[in-house]
Scaffold this active site. Structure first.
Site, PDB file in Angstrom:
ATOM      1  N   SER A 205       0.679  -1.351   0.112  1.00 43.10           N
ATOM      2  CA  SER A 205       0.064  -0.085  -0.045  1.00 43.10           C
ATOM      3  C   SER A 205       0.788   1.312  -0.129  1.00 43.10           C
ATOM      4  CB  SER A 205      -0.836   0.075   1.278  1.00 43.10           C
ATOM      5  OG  SER A 205      -2.136  -0.883   0.898  1.00 43.10           O
TER       6      SER A 205
ATOM      7  N   LYS B 264       0.376   3.289  -2.991  1.00 42.55           N
ATOM      8  CA  LYS B 264      -0.674   4.003  -3.294  1.00 42.55           C
ATOM      9  C   LYS B 264      -0.581   5.623  -3.280  1.00 42.55           C
ATOM     10  CE  LYS B 264      -3.761   0.373  -1.122  1.00 42.55           C
ATOM     11  NZ  LYS B 264      -4.424   0.308   0.302  1.00 42.55           N
TER      12      LYS B 264
ATOM     13  N   TYR C 175      -3.499  -2.251 -10.377  1.00 44.40           N
ATOM     14  CA  TYR C 175      -3.557  -2.078  -9.046  1.00 44.40           C
ATOM     15  C   TYR C 175      -2.638  -3.202  -8.135  1.00 44.40           C
ATOM     16  CZ  TYR C 175      -4.930  -2.225  -3.943  1.00 44.40           C
ATOM     17  OH  TYR C 175      -5.069  -2.257  -2.696  1.00 44.40           O
TER      18      TYR C 175
ATOM     19  N   TYR D 109      -4.678   3.631   8.042  1.00 48.58           N
ATOM     20  CA  TYR D 109      -6.045   3.086   8.053  1.00 48.58           C
ATOM     21  C   TYR D 109      -6.672   3.345   9.386  1.00 48.58           C
ATOM     22  CZ  TYR D 109      -3.537   0.494   4.652  1.00 48.58           C
ATOM     23  OH  TYR D 109      -2.659   0.347   3.668  1.00 48.58           O
TER      24      TYR D 109
ATOM     25  N   VAL E  55       1.180  -3.772   3.615  1.00 46.94           N
ATOM     26  CA  VAL E  55       1.140  -4.969   4.585  1.00 46.94           C
ATOM     27  C   VAL E  55       2.539  -5.647   4.371  1.00 46.94           C
ATOM     28  CG1 VAL E  55      -1.289  -5.437   4.922  1.00 46.94           C
ATOM     29  CG2 VAL E  55      -0.211  -6.190   2.492  1.00 46.94           C
TER      30      VAL E  55
HETATM   31  N1  GLN Z   1      -2.114  -5.033  -2.183  1.00 43.36           N
HETATM   32  C1  GLN Z   1      -2.660  -5.182  -0.802  1.00 43.36           C
HETATM   33  C2  GLN Z   1      -4.319  -5.325  -1.008  1.00 43.36           C
HETATM   34  O1  GLN Z   1      -4.830  -5.125  -1.811  1.00 43.36           O
HETATM   35  C3  GLN Z   1      -2.459  -3.902  -0.051  1.00 43.36           C
HETATM   36  C4  GLN Z   1      -2.927  -3.747   1.212  1.00 43.36           C
HETATM   37  C5  GLN Z   1      -2.067  -2.870   1.930  1.00 43.36           C
HETATM   38  O2  GLN Z   1      -0.855  -2.953   1.970  1.00 43.36           O
HETATM   39  N2  GLN Z   1      -2.624  -2.717   3.216  1.00 43.36           N
HETATM   40  O3  GLN Z   1      -4.825  -6.123  -0.108  1.00 43.36           O
END
Ligand code: GLN
Length: 312
Positions: free
Chosen positions: A71, A74, A196, A248, A266
């Site tokens: 993430s 992002k 994505y 989050y 993650v």
């Molecule tokens: N690629 C992961 C997902 O879509 C990213 C989630 C994350 O890093 N929080 O679940």
């Protein structure tokens, strides 16, 4: 702390102390397993890289080992979408903390397919759609963009990670199709998901990520290349989103303990900045229950405590 005092900090000593202090925590987090490929990472890893705007850099541990950015990427897609769509972006995605897990479906129905913010998965999928709808050869173009931000051409997709994410990405596919039913996804859903999963599967080191975040500490201009990625106002806004939504439903706890705008993934990475001073990336794969690196959050908490710098 004044900027002069901050610049006199013994950064190397600080990060080495931190690496020592978080060692007992490395075993306590849980490596993400809902993407099977992420299970294969050794929990003992810890790295930290600090980039000062004046060009000085400090690192310790496995700061040059590549890990799955997940993430954290992002932030890069949002930067690109924000610079292209400007404030029109906020018609498609909100700017409020979600208070829900990053992959939650519940809120989306109540809010008619408009995700709360660009960092939960639904929001990042809308951002991905914006980029896919406005660029040719979107994924390769995005990878080049990130290579430019990190000043490193050797940044690549981990293809095993990509296949693993795609094979087990049912929840993300559900989010994307659901938003398509509300008209909030323009491009083909599979194309958006591939983009994505592709940017989430990039492998970068703490060094790469820390350098790639420097423009956010410098009002939108990358100090290593002098390239402007965002206007000063957009950079300010992106940092506000990082503070309120970047970790989050633990964003409040992160602001409370760390006091920096930051983004987690993650894969166990967390990148954070202090405007006008520095960016930092820490990596430790064991996660807490919110999906943030357990030792990583502690390391950043120690970083702002020991140096006396934070945005507050
Ligand atoms: N690629 C992961 C997902 O879509 C990213 C989630 C994350 O890093 N929080 O679940």
């Amino acid at each position: 702390m004044s900027t002069t005092t901050a610049l006199n900090t013994d950064w190397q000593r600080v990060i080495e102390e931190i690496a020592e202090e978080v060692k007992p925590l490395l075993a306590t987090g849980a490596v993400a397993d809902y993407i099977p490929e992420l299970r294969n990472v050794d929990k003992d890893n810890f790295g930290m890289f600090v980039s000062l705007l004046d060009g000085r850099e400090y690192y310790c541990g496995q700061a040059q080992t590549k890990f799955s950015v997940q993430s954290i990427s992002k932030v890069f897609t949002l930067t690109k979408a924000f610079s292209m769509l400007k404030d029109g972006l906020w018609e498609r995605v909100g700017k409020e903390p979600s208070g829900n897990p990053f992959n939650s479906l519940i809120q989306l129905e109540h809010e008619n397919g408009k995700p709360r913010n660009p960092f939960i998965n639904a929001g990042a999928i809308v951002v991905a759609d914006c980029v896919v709808s406005h660029t040719q050869d979107s994924l390769n173009d995005m990878i080049d963009y990130i290579r430019g931000l990190a000043a490193n051409k050797a940044i690549h997709i981990d293809h095993a990670m990509f296949r693993s994410e795609k094979a087990f990405g049912h929840r993300n596919a559900a989010l994307a199709h659901f938003m398509k039913s509300y008209g909030n996804i323009e491009s083909d859903v599979d194309e958006v998901l591939d983009f994505y999963f592709g940017h989430c599967s990039l492998s970068m080191s703490c060094e790469d990520v820390s350098r790639a975040f420097l423009f956010l500490a410098n009002h939108g201009v990358h100090p290593l290349t002098n390239k402007r990625y965002l206007t000063a106002s957009q950079a300010k806004r992106l940092n506000a989103l990082l503070l309120t939504c970047g970790t989050y439903d633990a964003a409040g706890d992160f602001a409370f303990r760390v006091g920096m705008p930051g983004k987690s993934g993650v894969g166990g990475g967390i990148a954070a900045i202090i405007p006008g001073l520095l960016s930092v990336c820490v990596w430790s794969p064991g996660l807490d229950k919110y999906g943030n690196s357990l030792a990583g959050v502690k390391a950043l908490e120690l970083f702002t405590t020991k140096t006396g710098i934070s945005i507050f």
